[in-house]
Design a protein around this motif. Structure first.
Motif, PDB file in Angstrom:
ATOM      1  N   PHE A  68       0.863  -1.187   0.000  1.00  0.00           N
ATOM      2  CA  PHE A  68       0.000   0.000   0.000  1.00  0.00           C
ATOM      3  C   PHE A  68       0.896   1.233   0.000  1.00  0.00           C
ATOM      4  O   PHE A  68       2.035   1.204   0.473  1.00  0.00           O
ATOM      5  N   SER A  69       0.365   2.319  -0.562  1.00  0.00           N
ATOM      6  CA  SER A  69       1.165   3.546  -0.652  1.00  0.00           C
ATOM      7  C   SER A  69       0.592   4.689   0.174  1.00  0.00           C
ATOM      8  O   SER A  69       1.227   5.735   0.314  1.00  0.00           O
ATOM      9  N   ALA A  70      -0.629   4.503   0.700  1.00  0.00           N
ATOM     10  CA  ALA A  70      -1.248   5.563   1.498  1.00  0.00           C
ATOM     11  C   ALA A  70      -2.128   4.942   2.580  1.00  0.00           C
ATOM     12  O   ALA A  70      -2.636   3.832   2.423  1.00  0.00           O
ATOM     13  N   VAL A  71      -2.289   5.699   3.664  1.00  0.00           N
ATOM     14  CA  VAL A  71      -3.163   5.291   4.763  1.00  0.00           C
ATOM     15  C   VAL A  71      -4.127   6.433   5.037  1.00  0.00           C
ATOM     16  O   VAL A  71      -3.714   7.576   5.248  1.00  0.00           O
ATOM     17  N   LEU A  72      -5.419   6.124   5.038  1.00  0.00           N
ATOM     18  CA  LEU A  72      -6.422   7.089   5.477  1.00  0.00           C
ATOM     19  C   LEU A  72      -6.939   6.613   6.823  1.00  0.00           C
ATOM     20  O   LEU A  72      -7.467   5.511   6.941  1.00  0.00           O
ATOM     21  N   SER A  73      -6.765   7.446   7.828  1.00  0.00           N
ATOM     22  CA  SER A  73      -7.183   7.099   9.182  1.00  0.00           C
ATOM     23  C   SER A  73      -8.519   7.756   9.498  1.00  0.00           C
ATOM     24  O   SER A  73      -8.780   8.889   9.085  1.00  0.00           O
ATOM     25  N   GLY A  74      -9.356   7.055  10.256  1.00  0.00           N
ATOM     26  CA  GLY A  74     -10.684   7.567  10.594  1.00  0.00           C
ATOM     27  C   GLY A  74     -10.681   8.840  11.404  1.00  0.00           C
ATOM     28  O   GLY A  74     -11.683   9.551  11.433  1.00  0.00           O
ATOM     29  N   ASN A  75      -9.573   9.139  12.092  1.00  0.00           N
ATOM     30  CA  ASN A  75      -9.404  10.447  12.732  1.00  0.00           C
ATOM     31  C   ASN A  75      -7.923  10.776  12.850  1.00  0.00           C
ATOM     32  O   ASN A  75      -7.055   9.941  12.562  1.00  0.00           O
ATOM     33  N   ALA A 120      -3.196  10.428   5.982  1.00  0.00           N
ATOM     34  CA  ALA A 120      -4.129  11.536   6.214  1.00  0.00           C
ATOM     35  C   ALA A 120      -5.147  11.123   7.270  1.00  0.00           C
ATOM     36  O   ALA A 120      -5.301   9.935   7.576  1.00  0.00           O
ATOM     37  N   GLY A 121      -5.845  12.118   7.821  1.00  0.00           N
ATOM     38  CA  GLY A 121      -6.837  11.840   8.853  1.00  0.00           C
ATOM     39  C   GLY A 121      -8.057  12.732   8.719  1.00  0.00           C
ATOM     40  O   GLY A 121      -8.290  13.359   7.679  1.00  0.00           O
ATOM     41  N   PHE A 122      -8.807  12.793   9.796  1.00  0.00           N
ATOM     42  CA  PHE A 122      -9.998  13.643   9.873  1.00  0.00           C
ATOM     43  C   PHE A 122     -10.008  14.376  11.216  1.00  0.00           C
ATOM     44  O   PHE A 122      -9.471  13.887  12.198  1.00  0.00           O
ATOM     45  N   ASP A 123     -10.643  15.519  11.247  1.00  0.00           N
ATOM     46  CA  ASP A 123     -10.943  16.352  12.425  1.00  0.00           C
ATOM     47  C   ASP A 123     -10.058  17.586  12.529  1.00  0.00           C
ATOM     48  O   ASP A 123     -10.405  18.544  13.207  1.00  0.00           O
ATOM     49  N   ASN A 124      -8.874  17.556  11.872  1.00  0.00           N
ATOM     50  CA  ASN A 124      -7.995  18.736  11.864  1.00  0.00           C
ATOM     51  C   ASN A 124      -7.668  19.210  13.278  1.00  0.00           C
ATOM     52  O   ASN A 124      -7.825  20.383  13.614  1.00  0.00           O
ATOM     53  N   THR A 138      -2.144  16.096   6.708  1.00  0.00           N
ATOM     54  CA  THR A 138      -3.293  16.436   5.870  1.00  0.00           C
ATOM     55  C   THR A 138      -4.556  15.894   6.536  1.00  0.00           C
ATOM     56  O   THR A 138      -4.581  14.763   7.009  1.00  0.00           O
ATOM     57  N   SER A 139      -5.598  16.728   6.574  1.00  0.00           N
ATOM     58  CA  SER A 139      -6.803  16.341   7.304  1.00  0.00           C
ATOM     59  C   SER A 139      -8.016  17.056   6.728  1.00  0.00           C
ATOM     60  O   SER A 139      -7.903  17.866   5.806  1.00  0.00           O
ATOM     61  N   VAL A 140      -9.179  16.737   7.264  1.00  0.00           N
ATOM     62  CA  VAL A 140     -10.416  17.454   6.945  1.00  0.00           C
ATOM     63  C   VAL A 140     -10.906  18.106   8.223  1.00  0.00           C
ATOM     64  O   VAL A 140     -11.069  17.434   9.249  1.00  0.00           O
ATOM     65  N   SER A 141     -11.106  19.414   8.177  1.00  0.00           N
ATOM     66  CA  SER A 141     -11.582  20.111   9.363  1.00  0.00           C
ATOM     67  C   SER A 141     -13.059  19.802   9.578  1.00  0.00           C
ATOM     68  O   SER A 141     -13.852  19.787   8.644  1.00  0.00           O
TER      69      SER A 141
END
Length: 328
Positions: free
Chosen positions: A238-245, A270-274, A286-289
């Motif tokens: 795998f080349s990327a990981v997206l974490s639930g937070n 990358a993640g979520f919640d910023n 890198t995240s999503v606010s």
């Protein structure tokens, strides 16, 4: 202990007159009001504000219910901070009630705040179902707002699915096709929505989700750390990981770097919640606010009956592109 009767004697008025002064009644002559406040100062009397407000069936309390399982972590500490700040801004005191470990505990916490005659109540539920919450809300005249559930017209939430789609689109646009995913706690509505968006975006790009690239976490950095170790141990590319937070993403970053991987050159993440910490790690995350501040502000405004001001607030998520994702 000094009583209201002691104040009345010192001021030379009746106890009912002292009560009218303390309740702000305008039928008391100015000179009498002055005498009462002077007597209060001289006697050191401290009125029982809670008892007085309960007797009049109204308080300046905003109730907030959240289970203690959610207290630990920057996301939820920020949530409580904003709840306290906006309650104060609107002339109210925040009262936090612990939802503890079950739906019954959450129900008891709400009932406690109802008994306190709170002006409004905001609930961040973990155990109560949408049906149970609706029944509670409809059974009381006290305004109750639910955070992070799609429970119209009582809820305040953001579009977690759209936010996850934005993040997946960004990762895919960087050329990544083997994308791992670290899931949040079992039973989390938010976690399920983000995972569904991950699967849907892979399918939309003609990619089949690989079960070997999906690992269960529980929102904590420790679970992200162990999830990354599991992914590497499976020896699946795998080349990327997206974490639930973001908390789990930071834990995963630490594990990957300890195992000798460079981020983002070897593996992007990358993640979520910023969360704030994401800006200050290397590489920055890198995240999503999540519009947490606006969500709690809207929840309090709705609980206070200020619908027009509440509906003027935007609850859209925003992609925060930083250094932890590289082109493939």
């Amino acid at each position: 202990m000094v009583t209201m009767q002691d104040v009345a004697r010192r001021a030379g008025v009746s106890k009912s007159t002292v009560s009218r002064v303390l309740n702000g009644k305008n039928i008391v002559r100015p000179e009498v009001t002055q005498a009462v406040f002077k007597a209060i100062e001289e006697t050191g009397y401290r009125p029982n504000l809670l008892a007085r407000q309960l007797a009049t069936q109204r308080t300046h309390f905003i109730g907030f219910v959240m289970t203690n399982a959610l207290y630990n972590g920057p996301y939820f500490s920020s949530l409580v901070y904003h709840a306290a700040a906006f309650s104060e801004q609107h002339g109210h005191q925040l009262v936090l009630a612990d939802g503890k470990h079950s739906a019954e505990d959450e129900r008891n916490a709400i009932n406690f705040l109802l008994d306190m005659k709170c002006a409004g109540i905001v609930v961040y539920p973990k155990y109560l179902s949408d049906r149970e919450l609706t029944e509670i809300i409809q059974a009381t005249p006290t305004p109750i707002t639910v955070l992070n559930r799609s429970l119209e017209p009582y809820s305040v939430t953001t579009d977690h699915y759209h936010s996850a789609v934005m993040m997946m689109e960004h990762i895919l646009q960087q050329g990544h096709r083997r994308i791992a995913f670290i899931r949040g706690s079992n039973g989390s509505v938010t976690g399920e929505i983000r995972y569904q968006a991950y699967c849907d975006q892979l399918a939309q790009h003609g990619l089949t989700p690989d079960p070997q690239l999906v690992v269960q976490g529980d929102w904590t950095p420790e679970s992200g750390y162990h999830a990354a170790q599991q992914l590497i141990a499976r020896k699946t590319d795998f080349s990327a990981v997206l974490s639930g937070n973001d908390d789990m993403a930071l834990g995963a970053m630490k594990a990957l770097m300890e195992l000798g991987y460079t981020i983002p050159q070897d593996i992007s993440i990358a993640g979520f919640d910023n969360i704030k910490m994401g800006e200050f790690v290397t590489p920055s995350l890198t995240s999503v606010s999540v519009p947490l501040e606006q969500m709690i502000q809207k929840g309090i405004l709705l609980a206070l009956g200020e619908k027009e001001s509440a509906n003027a607030l935007s609850l859209a998520g925003e992609l925060k592109i930083r250094d932890s994702i590289a082109a493939r």
